[in-house]
Motif scaffolding. Structure first.
Motif, mmCIF file in Angstrom:
data_model
loop_
_atom_site.group_PDB
_atom_site.id
_atom_site.type_symbol
_atom_site.label_atom_id
_atom_site.label_comp_id
_atom_site.label_asym_id
_atom_site.label_seq_id
_atom_site.Cartn_x
_atom_site.Cartn_y
_atom_site.Cartn_z
ATOM 1 N N UNK A 340 -15.319 -20.605 -36.708
ATOM 2 C CA UNK A 340 -16.649 -20.247 -36.764
ATOM 3 C C UNK A 340 -17.234 -21.045 -38.109
ATOM 4 N N UNK A 341 -17.999 -21.988 -37.994
ATOM 5 C CA UNK A 341 -18.626 -22.438 -39.158
ATOM 6 C C UNK A 341 -19.666 -21.716 -39.934
ATOM 7 N N UNK A 342 -19.700 -22.215 -41.167
ATOM 8 C CA UNK A 342 -20.673 -21.434 -41.929
ATOM 9 C C UNK A 342 -22.010 -21.808 -41.268
ATOM 10 N N UNK A 343 -22.962 -21.053 -41.595
ATOM 11 C CA UNK A 343 -24.415 -21.293 -40.837
ATOM 12 C C UNK A 343 -25.114 -22.555 -41.524
ATOM 13 N N UNK A 344 -25.819 -23.224 -40.483
ATOM 14 C CA UNK A 344 -26.680 -24.116 -41.198
ATOM 15 C C UNK A 344 -27.793 -23.454 -41.894
ATOM 16 N N UNK A 345 -28.092 -23.750 -42.971
ATOM 17 C CA UNK A 345 -29.085 -23.117 -43.707
ATOM 18 C C UNK A 345 -29.524 -23.904 -44.906
ATOM 19 N N UNK A 346 -30.579 -24.469 -44.973
ATOM 20 C CA UNK A 346 -30.928 -25.550 -46.120
ATOM 21 C C UNK A 346 -31.528 -24.653 -47.349
ATOM 22 N N UNK A 347 -32.038 -23.531 -47.039
ATOM 23 C CA UNK A 347 -32.680 -22.640 -47.901
ATOM 24 C C UNK A 347 -31.500 -22.313 -48.762
ATOM 25 N N UNK A 348 -30.284 -21.693 -48.159
ATOM 26 C CA UNK A 348 -29.165 -21.497 -48.882
ATOM 27 C C UNK A 348 -28.699 -22.345 -49.675
ATOM 28 N N UNK A 349 -28.379 -23.584 -49.176
ATOM 29 C CA UNK A 349 -28.045 -24.719 -49.711
ATOM 30 C C UNK A 349 -28.592 -25.204 -50.749
#
Length: 523
Positions: A340-349
């Motif tokens: 299970x991948x970490x979610x795609x989340x530009x804001x968190x990045x």
């Protein structure tokens, strides 16, 4: 070529033609094998090509099961000792007999300076002869899956290597060449006839091969064709009979041609990104005096900035499976529950970057091949575009694998893309080669960013010697979890195989993307 050698070759070909139709298969690949030296580059394309000429003590059959090759049998005589009985009556292509001395020489060569195969031998303590027809391998610790390591450690002729000043491998990192780069002398089902690097390499069936060659192909012509459109046109026009890979946008056109078809299937290879986590200052970055990749928050920001589903849909046209692990289905120890991948989340990045002290991002160089994996250059461009959205400017250097591999194998990189198929089809291989702390014996040989967690190392050694499968699987799971929690690498996906094959050609598509000539036939 002298007259005597020409006469011998002609007689051999005539003998073959008497029992099988003298057929030719022409292969067009997006890249070339960088050398004919079997110990110079641990890359599946090169090992696939040279594996038609050279052999190991063991081999893989059509179902990737382990089968005898230059060894007829093997057994564990103690927890740290394996004994291999050698096949008798085998000759190298130059007529010299295959002996135990060749095995000892080849293992020492594979473990020595300049070799790219050290990760297969780094836990050997000693290799010794037992009479004239057996050898023993003693390991530093118990190693129950040792035979699985040996299929890709090919055996060379010690006298030939000495006569041709090729006792050490061709070192791709230093640009050093020797006779083994352009000539070969194996025991395999095909002989090297002519080598023109980056132009054409041709092979001819070995008429005195000790084993069975199932196909009827006598001649194989291997040509690198880097341009996708040119490669497809060559197949559809009949200039070549097999291409690899098929550009994903051309699959339907080839299948509709009536002349060729596309063979597609899952591949065991995992494509991932690595980062320099060792240097105090990155070689290629505008950040001075420190290394952003030493901070887990930065690594995780990169991970969560990558839109893997769009890469799968747009770049890979659906022909990939996003992954959270460094191994995929079909590899011993793969656990779907962990995938299970970490979610795609530009804001968190962006927040992670800011928390790490880079609210405006930074610049970093990225190295990528453009002729090795499926759509590799396009993948790197997509990653660069994703990272730009969180303020990271990627200075992408995409280049042919002929210059790419020597560069990154010297660890002359800050951020890179790589693909890996465990040669043993076991998770230990990926742990040992990609995730183990780097030493000068071959541990972590392809851990090019020098990720290091002593707990992962400790587990890797335990996994190596554990024979109880549930216990072993639990330790693999624990090691992978530690690596994932560290964000040690950025796994992307497993790519799918796509080979274009003329309608009159039969072959076997293996999940490791090897292409054995001995299984090919022309109707």
């Amino acid at each position: 070529m002298n007259f005597k050698h020409s006469l011998i070759t002609s007689i051999a070909l005539a003998a073959i033609a008497g029992t099988a139709v003298a057929q030719t298969v022409r292969i067009g690949n997006q890249g070339d094998a960088l050398s004919m030296d079997p110990h110079s580059l641990n890359e599946s394309l090169q090992l696939s090509v040279t594996g038609n000429v050279y052999e190991g003590l063991v081999a893989r059959d059509k179902d990737l099961r382990l089968v005898p090759a230059l060894a007829t049998s093997w057994k564990q005589t103690s927890p740290t000792v394996w004994r291999f009985e050698l096949r008798k009556g085998v000759k190298f292509h130059d007529g010299k007999p295959f002996t135990a001395d060749d095995v000892l020489f080849s293992f020492a060569r594979a473990a020595g300076e300049g070799s790219d195969m050290q990760s297969y031998t780094n836990d050997f303590k000693q290799v010794r002869k037992v009479g004239d027809s057996a050898i023993e391998i003693e390991t530093k610790t118990p190693f129950p899956i040792l035979p699985d390591l040996l299929a890709l450690v090919y055996i060379m002729s010690k006298p030939w290597a000495e006569e041709n000043q090729a006792t050490r491998p061709v070192d791709r990192r230093k640009g050093i060449e020797n006779a083994a780069s352009f000539r070969s002398n194996g025991t395999g089902p095909y002989r090297l006839r002519e080598r023109q690097p980056n132009v054409k390499t041709s092979f001819v069936r070995n008429g005195s091969y000790w084993g069975k060659i199932e196909g009827n192909v006598v001649n194989v012509e291997y040509t690198p064709i880097g341009n996708d459109a040119t490669r497809v046109a060559a197949l559809l026009s009949g200039q070549v009979d097999v291409i690899e890979p098929v550009p994903l946008q051309d699959v339907a056109r080839i299948n509709a041609s009536g002349k060729s078809k596309v063979l597609q299937g899952p591949e065991l290879r995992t494509i991932f990104l690595g980062m320099d986590q060792k240097r105090d200052e990155l070689l290629y970055s505008n950040v001075k005096g420190k290394n952003p990749f030493k901070d887990k928050r930065v690594r995780q920001a990169f991970y969560q900035a990558i839109d893997i589903n769009t890469i799968q849909r747009v770049v890979m046209r659906g022909a990939s499976k996003p992954t959270a692990l460094m191994v995929g289905p079909g590899i011993n120890g793969f656990d779907a529950a962990m995938n299970t991948r970490l979610p795609y989340d530009p804001d968190a990045a962006r927040k992670l970057l800011a928390d790490a002290g880079y609210p405006n991002g930074f610049e970093v160089g990225m190295n990528c091949p453009n002729d090795r994996y499926v759509n590799d250059g396009d993948i790197c461009q997509a990653v660069a575009a994703n990272l730009a959205k969180i303020g990271v400017k990627v200075n992408l250097q995409a280049e042919t694998k002929g210059t790419y591999f020597p560069k990154i194998l010297k660890r002359d990189t800050s951020f890179y893309l790589l693909g890996w198929t465990p040669g043993t089809y076991d998770s230990h291989n990926a742990l040992n080669a990609l995730m183990r702390c780097v030493d000068d014996k071959g541990s972590g040989q392809f851990n090019l960013g020098s990720y290091c967690n002593p707990k992962v190392d400790e587990l890797t050694l335990k996994i190596q010697s554990e024979t109880d499968k549930p216990k072993r699987d639990a330790m693999i799971k624990e090691a992978f979890k530690l690596h994932a929690d560290d964000v040690g690498h950025l796994p992307l996906h497993q790519q799918a195989l796509a080979w274009g094959v003329a309608s009159n050609v039969q072959l076997v598509q293996l999940a490791d993307n090897f292409m054995p000539f001995r299984f090919m036939s022309v109707k």
